[in-house]
Design a protein around this motif. Sequence first.
Motif, short mmCIF file in Angstrom:
data_model
loop_
_atom_site.label_atom_id
_atom_site.label_comp_id
_atom_site.label_asym_id
_atom_site.label_seq_id
_atom_site.Cartn_x
_atom_site.Cartn_y
_atom_site.Cartn_z
N THR A 1 3.51 65.60 20.25
CA THR A 1 4.90 65.33 19.58
C THR A 1 5.46 64.14 20.64
N GLN A 2 5.31 64.24 21.94
CA GLN A 2 5.65 63.17 22.98
C GLN A 2 5.13 61.91 22.57
N LEU A 3 3.74 61.79 22.38
CA LEU A 3 2.95 60.59 21.97
C LEU A 3 3.49 60.08 20.63
N GLU A 4 3.84 60.88 19.66
CA GLU A 4 4.28 60.44 18.49
C GLU A 4 5.61 59.78 18.62
N ARG A 5 6.58 60.42 19.37
CA ARG A 5 7.91 59.81 19.53
C ARG A 5 7.81 58.62 20.69
N GLY A 6 6.63 58.08 21.01
CA GLY A 6 6.55 56.75 21.95
C GLY A 6 7.18 57.19 23.33
N LEU A 7 6.96 58.24 23.62
CA LEU A 7 7.57 58.84 25.10
C LEU A 7 6.53 58.74 26.01
N GLY A 8 5.22 58.57 25.66
CA GLY A 8 4.09 58.57 26.75
C GLY A 8 2.99 57.83 25.96
N ALA A 9 1.78 57.74 26.81
CA ALA A 9 0.73 56.51 26.10
C ALA A 9 -0.39 57.65 26.53
N PRO A 10 -1.24 57.56 25.65
CA PRO A 10 -2.48 58.44 25.96
C PRO A 10 -3.53 57.50 26.60
N SER A 11 -4.39 58.26 27.61
CA SER A 11 -5.49 57.67 28.27
C SER A 11 -6.32 57.07 27.40
N MET A 12 -7.30 56.25 27.53
CA MET A 12 -8.51 55.70 26.77
C MET A 12 -9.21 57.00 26.15
N LEU A 13 -9.60 58.11 27.19
CA LEU A 13 -10.22 59.02 26.66
C LEU A 13 -9.39 59.94 25.40
N LYS A 14 -8.34 60.00 25.92
CA LYS A 14 -7.50 60.98 24.75
C LYS A 14 -7.32 60.15 23.52
N LEU A 15 -7.09 58.78 23.56
CA LEU A 15 -6.99 57.98 22.50
C LEU A 15 -8.28 58.13 21.46
N TYR A 16 -9.41 58.14 22.19
CA TYR A 16 -10.59 58.32 21.42
C TYR A 16 -10.83 59.58 20.93
N MET A 17 -10.40 60.68 21.66
CA MET A 17 -10.41 62.06 21.20
C MET A 17 -9.42 62.31 19.89
N ILE A 18 -8.31 61.70 20.33
CA ILE A 18 -7.26 61.75 19.01
C ILE A 18 -8.02 61.05 17.66
N ALA A 19 -8.41 59.85 17.95
CA ALA A 19 -9.01 59.12 16.83
C ALA A 19 -10.20 59.93 16.32
N GLU A 20 -11.25 60.24 17.10
CA GLU A 20 -12.23 61.22 16.72
C GLU A 20 -11.70 62.39 15.76
N ALA A 21 -10.79 63.02 16.04
CA ALA A 21 -10.07 64.04 15.29
C ALA A 21 -9.42 63.77 13.99
N LEU A 22 -8.94 62.38 14.15
CA LEU A 22 -8.24 62.07 12.71
C LEU A 22 -9.71 61.19 11.89
N LYS A 23 -10.74 61.18 12.38
CA LYS A 23 -11.83 60.70 11.81
C LYS A 23 -11.66 59.14 11.50
N ILE A 24 -11.17 58.60 12.34
CA ILE A 24 -11.03 56.94 12.35
C ILE A 24 -11.47 56.39 13.45
N PRO A 25 -11.39 54.98 13.53
CA PRO A 25 -11.97 54.45 14.70
C PRO A 25 -10.74 54.23 15.64
#
Length: 72
Positions: free
Chosen positions: A42-66
């Motif tokens: 929720t925080q990330l989607e609202r632009g209230l924080g930024a994911p670390s590079m590792l979390k960005l990759y984990m989110i992308a993997e869960a979404l099945k996108i690059p």
Amino acid sequence: MTVNFNEIKKHIGSNIQKYRKLAGLTQMELAIQADLTDARITQLERGLGAPSMLKLYMIAEALKIPPSKLLE
């Protein structure tokens, strides 16, 4: 050149939300798959924080996108 980090966070958050909805996932489902809490999604989607590079990759993997799709 001035970098507006708040705009970058909002842009990434908007992309996370967009691709989450396209994947048919709830925030809770994405959180579980990306090893985060739903509150953090929720925080990330609202632009209230930024994911670390590792979390960005984990989110992308869960979404099945690059990962680059979240930064476009």
